[in-house]
Design an enzyme around this catalytic site. Structure first.
Site, PDB file in Angstrom:
ATOM      1  N   PRO A 202       0.798  -1.220   0.000  1.00  0.00           N
ATOM      2  CA  PRO A 202       0.000   0.000   0.000  1.00  0.00           C
ATOM      3  C   PRO A 202       0.828   1.266   0.000  1.00  0.00           C
ATOM      4  CG  PRO A 202      -0.729  -1.517   1.690  1.00  0.00           C
ATOM      5  CD  PRO A 202       0.583  -1.997   1.206  1.00  0.00           C
ATOM      6  N   GLU A 203       0.538   2.134  -0.925  1.00  0.00           N
ATOM      7  CA  GLU A 203       1.017   3.502  -0.858  1.00  0.00           C
ATOM      8  C   GLU A 203      -0.176   4.333  -0.408  1.00  0.00           C
ATOM      9  OE1 GLU A 203       3.591   5.415  -3.358  1.00  0.00           O
ATOM     10  OE2 GLU A 203       4.610   3.664  -4.158  1.00  0.00           O
TER      11      GLU A 203
END
Length: 269
Positions: A2-3
DNA sequence: ATGCTAACCTGCGCGC
DNA sequence: TGCGCGCAGGTTAGCA
């Protein structure tokens, strides 16, 4: 994986199912995450979820008895499942909710975290963070000022959470491409004018990715279990050796701080 | 102070 | 088919 866009997508996806619900029970099957899950997390049991928010790549869940802070690390995901659905491998944590659903945390690499902080307290992890990239506090004047005298490469500079949060490897690569800046350039040598362009591209790229539900690479699923659709719009990330979508020059791949950097030697100077 | 490296952990794809 | 190697979205501790 996840960014920031994935984290924001996750937060938005789970929020309607969590807000105003009672956390009936918290089951921790594997406490060994990035930091050990404290027993104090159980003080949230029986409490109502007052609000959800996001700071950097952390998701904050507030109750009267303290705030839970999730971080998804590299491979974490949060989603709502039916209580009847058995947990599988790497399903480390469940929150049983009063609406009968279960908030389930899955994280093969265990780089994520679930932290507990007392009501009204600040988490050490959040206090020294730079501005949010989509906020007005993040602008060219700020980046220009922060970067003076720095020999550090621009790419690792914008990935430093003390400078600005939420710019991970994918979006650092993409925004530098769109801004036409070579990733190895010393941050301190970049003009105010070029920072104007870079800041604009970071904001545009992140906003677009959030709009489309994040970038799906391997295994990411948002809170509703649906994948994101940003991946096919990447210009450089994961495309080393392939032709630039603008000028056809072969994209070059290097390493900066053990992370893959891909850029176009022609478009980025 | 600055900036780089190693470390945390598992899974997957590739070359042989 | 199987095995070993390198690599993956993040963050921090420690060292020069």
């Amino acid at each position: 994986m996840p960014e920031l866009p994935e984290v924001e997508t996750t937060k938005r996806g789970i929020e309607p199912w969590l807000k105003d619900q009672i956390i009936s029970k918290i089951i921790v099957r594997q406490p060994k995450l990035r930091w050990p899950v404290s027993d104090e997390i159980h003080s949230l049991e029986g409490e109502k979820v007052v609000s959800l928010s996001r700071r950097a790549k952390y998701i904050l869940v507030e109750t009267a008895k303290g705030t839970a802070i999730w971080h998804l690390g590299m491979s974490g995901s949060l989603r709502l499942v039916e209580a009847s659905e058995d947990p599988g491998g790497h399903d480390h944590i469940d929150w049983q909710l009063s609406n009968g659903k279960v908030l389930r945390y899955h994280d093969p690499r265990r780089f994520g975290a679930l932290l507990w902080v007392a009501p009204g307290a600040d988490s050490e992890h959040l206090t020294h963070l730079g501005p949010e990239p989509l906020s007005d506090a993040f602008d060219a004047a700020y980046l220009f000022q922060r970067s003076r005298g720095k020999s550090q490469a621009i790419k690792t500079f914008i990935m430093d959470g003390k400078v600005v949060v939420g710019v991970g490897n994918i979006y650092a690569n993409e925004s530098l491409f769109k801004a036409g800046i070579r990733p190895q350039t010393a941050a301190g040598k970049i003009s105010k004018q070029r920072y104007e362009r870079l800041v604009a591209e970071i904001k545009t790229v992140l906003a677009a990715a959030i709009e489309q539900g994040g970038t799906t690479l391997r295994d990411f699923v948002g809170g509703d279990g649906k994948p994101g659709y940003f991946a096919q719009q990447l210009f450089v990330y994961g495309r080393g050796g392939q032709p630039c979508k603008f000028c056809n020059t072969t994209l070059k791949e290097i390493r900066q701080g053990q992370r893959a950097t891909v850029y176009c030697p022609s478009c980025q100077r």
